[in-house]
Design a protein around this motif. Sequence first.
Motif, PDB file in Angstrom:
ATOM      1  N   THR A 160       0.743  -1.178   0.016  1.00  0.00           N
ATOM      2  CA  THR A 160      -0.164   0.062  -0.122  1.00  0.00           C
ATOM      3  C   THR A 160       0.725   1.400  -0.099  1.00  0.00           C
ATOM      4  OG1 THR A 160      -1.853  -1.315   1.200  1.00  0.00           O
ATOM      5  CG2 THR A 160      -1.854   1.102   1.141  1.00  0.00           C
ATOM      6  N   ILE A 163       1.791   2.197  -3.456  1.00  0.00           N
ATOM      7  CA  ILE A 163       0.706   2.719  -4.507  1.00  0.00           C
ATOM      8  C   ILE A 163       0.171   4.052  -4.063  1.00  0.00           C
ATOM      9  CG2 ILE A 163      -0.098   0.489  -5.462  1.00  0.00           C
ATOM     10  CD1 ILE A 163      -2.540   0.849  -3.582  1.00  0.00           C
ATOM     11  N   ASP A 168       2.214   7.223  -8.092  1.00  0.00           N
ATOM     12  CA  ASP A 168       1.020   6.380  -8.066  1.00  0.00           C
ATOM     13  C   ASP A 168       1.581   5.206  -9.244  1.00  0.00           C
ATOM     14  OD1 ASP A 168      -1.233   4.423  -7.828  1.00  0.00           O
ATOM     15  OD2 ASP A 168      -2.474   5.418  -9.131  1.00  0.00           O
ATOM     16  N   LEU A 170       3.561   1.546 -10.389  1.00  0.00           N
ATOM     17  CA  LEU A 170       3.973   0.172 -10.022  1.00  0.00           C
ATOM     18  C   LEU A 170       5.251  -0.183 -11.030  1.00  0.00           C
ATOM     19  CD1 LEU A 170       0.441  -1.507  -9.753  1.00  0.00           C
ATOM     20  CD2 LEU A 170       1.975  -0.504  -7.986  1.00  0.00           C
ATOM     21  N   GLU A 271      -1.996  -5.953  -9.831  1.00  0.00           N
ATOM     22  CA  GLU A 271      -3.182  -4.948 -10.508  1.00  0.00           C
ATOM     23  C   GLU A 271      -4.271  -5.268  -9.774  1.00  0.00           C
ATOM     24  OE1 GLU A 271      -3.266  -2.717 -13.454  1.00  0.00           O
ATOM     25  OE2 GLU A 271      -1.219  -2.614 -12.770  1.00  0.00           O
ATOM     26  N   LYS A 274      -4.324  -3.428  -6.625  1.00  0.00           N
ATOM     27  CA  LYS A 274      -4.435  -1.776  -6.743  1.00  0.00           C
ATOM     28  C   LYS A 274      -5.703  -1.312  -6.760  1.00  0.00           C
ATOM     29  CE  LYS A 274      -3.611   0.162 -10.653  1.00  0.00           C
ATOM     30  NZ  LYS A 274      -2.838   0.726 -11.954  1.00  0.00           N
ATOM     31  N   THR A 286      -6.497   3.521   2.314  1.00  0.00           N
ATOM     32  CA  THR A 286      -5.730   4.406   1.097  1.00  0.00           C
ATOM     33  C   THR A 286      -6.615   5.429   1.056  1.00  0.00           C
ATOM     34  OG1 THR A 286      -6.950   2.824  -0.076  1.00  0.00           O
ATOM     35  CG2 THR A 286      -4.698   2.513   0.128  1.00  0.00           C
TER      36      THR A 286
END
Length: 698
Positions: A160, A163, A168, A170, A271, A274, A286
């Motif tokens: 976490t 991201i 932002d 990856l 993914e 995310k 988040t």
Amino acid sequence: MEFWNADIVSLLYQPLEGHQPFRLLRLEAGRLGEEITCELVPTTLGDATGKYEATSYTWGPPEDPQTITCNGARMKIQRNAFSMLDGLRLPDRPRTIWIDAICIDQSNLDERAAQVSMMSEIYRSARNVVVWLGPPDESSRIAMDYAAALDHQALVKEYTAVIEAPGDSLLESNFQGKTYFFDERDQTEAFRGLAFAILTFLQRPWFNRVWIQQEAALCRHTRVFCGTQSVEWDQLFSLAWIMHPRQAGGYPGYIEDALGNVFNNLSAVVEIQKFRARIFNDLYGTHRTAIYLLQTLASARRFGATDPRDKVFSLQNLATDSGEWIEVSYRVPWQIIYLEVARICLENGWLDFLEAAGRAHHERGSILPSWAPDYRGGSEEYSIREHPLWMPGGGVPGLGFPRPDSAGSVHQLPKSHKRRVALSPEIKGFKGSRKQLLQSYANVKCTMSDEIVYVSKLLDEVPGPSTTYLDIIEEDLRHLSTLQHQTYLNDESISDAYKLTIILGRDAQGNVANPRFVQDNWDDWVRWIGNDAVNGLKGEQKPPLFNACFRASRVAGQFRFAITKHGYFCVVNRLTKVGDEVAVFTGYLLCVVLRPWSPSSGDEQTKINGHEDRTRSQADAAQYYEFIGDAYVHGMMRNEAQCIIDEFNCKYKPSESQWDKILRASASGDGEGWKTLGFSGNYSRILSTLGSRRVKLV
């Protein structure tokens, strides 16, 4: 598969009625191996919310279908679906589930489209989602036990933080501090056996399906089953997270033969996490909530789908801006769907879709315009992995915020320029104005372009059983010695710039590398390659640091080194030829390769007196190009093109007076402007390649 049950469709499916109608499957009680009996129950989302479980599984091959009893009729289903029903049913009471292969009348295209449009709500409204990875084996038992024992709370928190970091992204550079399974110092036989079991488990077909992105992301309570073993989603994610390398090619050599498609599968799980983090802020702590279709489509090529249209439809369901995109319809050919995505992106000034476009990503003889994405491919082998600091086309407009001043556009080709393409019966039978997209061009803003005058060979193009990349390097270095300038644009030596170019300017951790890195590591790598060529000792030595960088760049395999007329050093895809151009598009995160095109040249060439030759002058006049694929241009990946244009008012094909003004402002590299920019004066030699213009991609 929809034809298996054609004679009993009326017994299974009645027209759906009400607001957001769908069917659930009541799976009757039974034990493993007993006959499977079930019943389809029509309902609506409003009535059924929280009262059923949605399933996520692999359809699998259509061969050897199995038979169940549904609504009193003998129904055939895929073996994988049968295995899941057999494994999930309870011994003492019914279980209510949603399973797409049975709950949707797959033979009814309109119902199928309507239900696919609802699938995001179906998964969100479920009490929980059941992920079915298939029957167990020895590898799955080991991997599931290991996943269950992981400190998943700590690992999810670690992820976490990645991201939530600025940008932002990856990408590789964000992964450098992560926990990694292969950091274990004492990699014993037992450890290696565990590694092989986990990697085998992570290559189960479920991980590669495009539909899993929404199926595993949209429900708070998601549990993963493999036979009778099960773990929570966060535990499966944690297993994938620790197996994900810090950079591509970062696995130890002893497991290379077992890797298969595992890197793509691990990225798919990451993914999903995310998306979950953005959907369930309270669960993961988040703050970001927006999910744009361009973000979901970024990795679409990696996933498998039975129907190419599902690459868009399934990922569109995840996006918060899905209402602004494509209407779900299985009557529209997939080519038109993909072109519609590109058109909408262009009109909003978003060029990210080009990562899946270009002849490098298209099948030979494709009817798609070169600027259209083709999401059907199953890998990223022709894609250059981005770096968070790269922005050759300047800053990218924020997703959800169009940038009209640089937005592209789509136009019809003149009748005299129509491409000669062979249409499939499906496309011939399709009616509607969108069909014209197949004979259109994309108008895109370009700030730099230069002709390629040298391309290196690939390993499979060099004859000889003992050929290594050293042979190609030696040929490249011989050519470099003939260049007029022996210092690169950014003041690096020609040798250092070449070595940095073939590793995309990145070190073993994915960070931007400097000349010192190649000076310290080049000789060890060359000796290591040479040992293999001479006496086969390479496999007995630890790979040098430079080797991981070179493997990650995939130069000599899928990409070539290239030089342009004005001295740019580039990495370009394998289809690139002398006479092509490298270019920079405003708002795109990579450089590109273009091929001049004219109507008389067909797809790319015309024959004159029996010889193939490019009609370059005609293409220049019309500014038509085919988009070939992505490129890396050393020293031009940080918006240098636009900065120089702004500083010296560079023009594309300037008049003599305009050129005099540009040169006076530049003062041959010694002027105040270069000090302001912080660039070496060597950049002044590429002034004539710069200037804003529009190019037409066919």
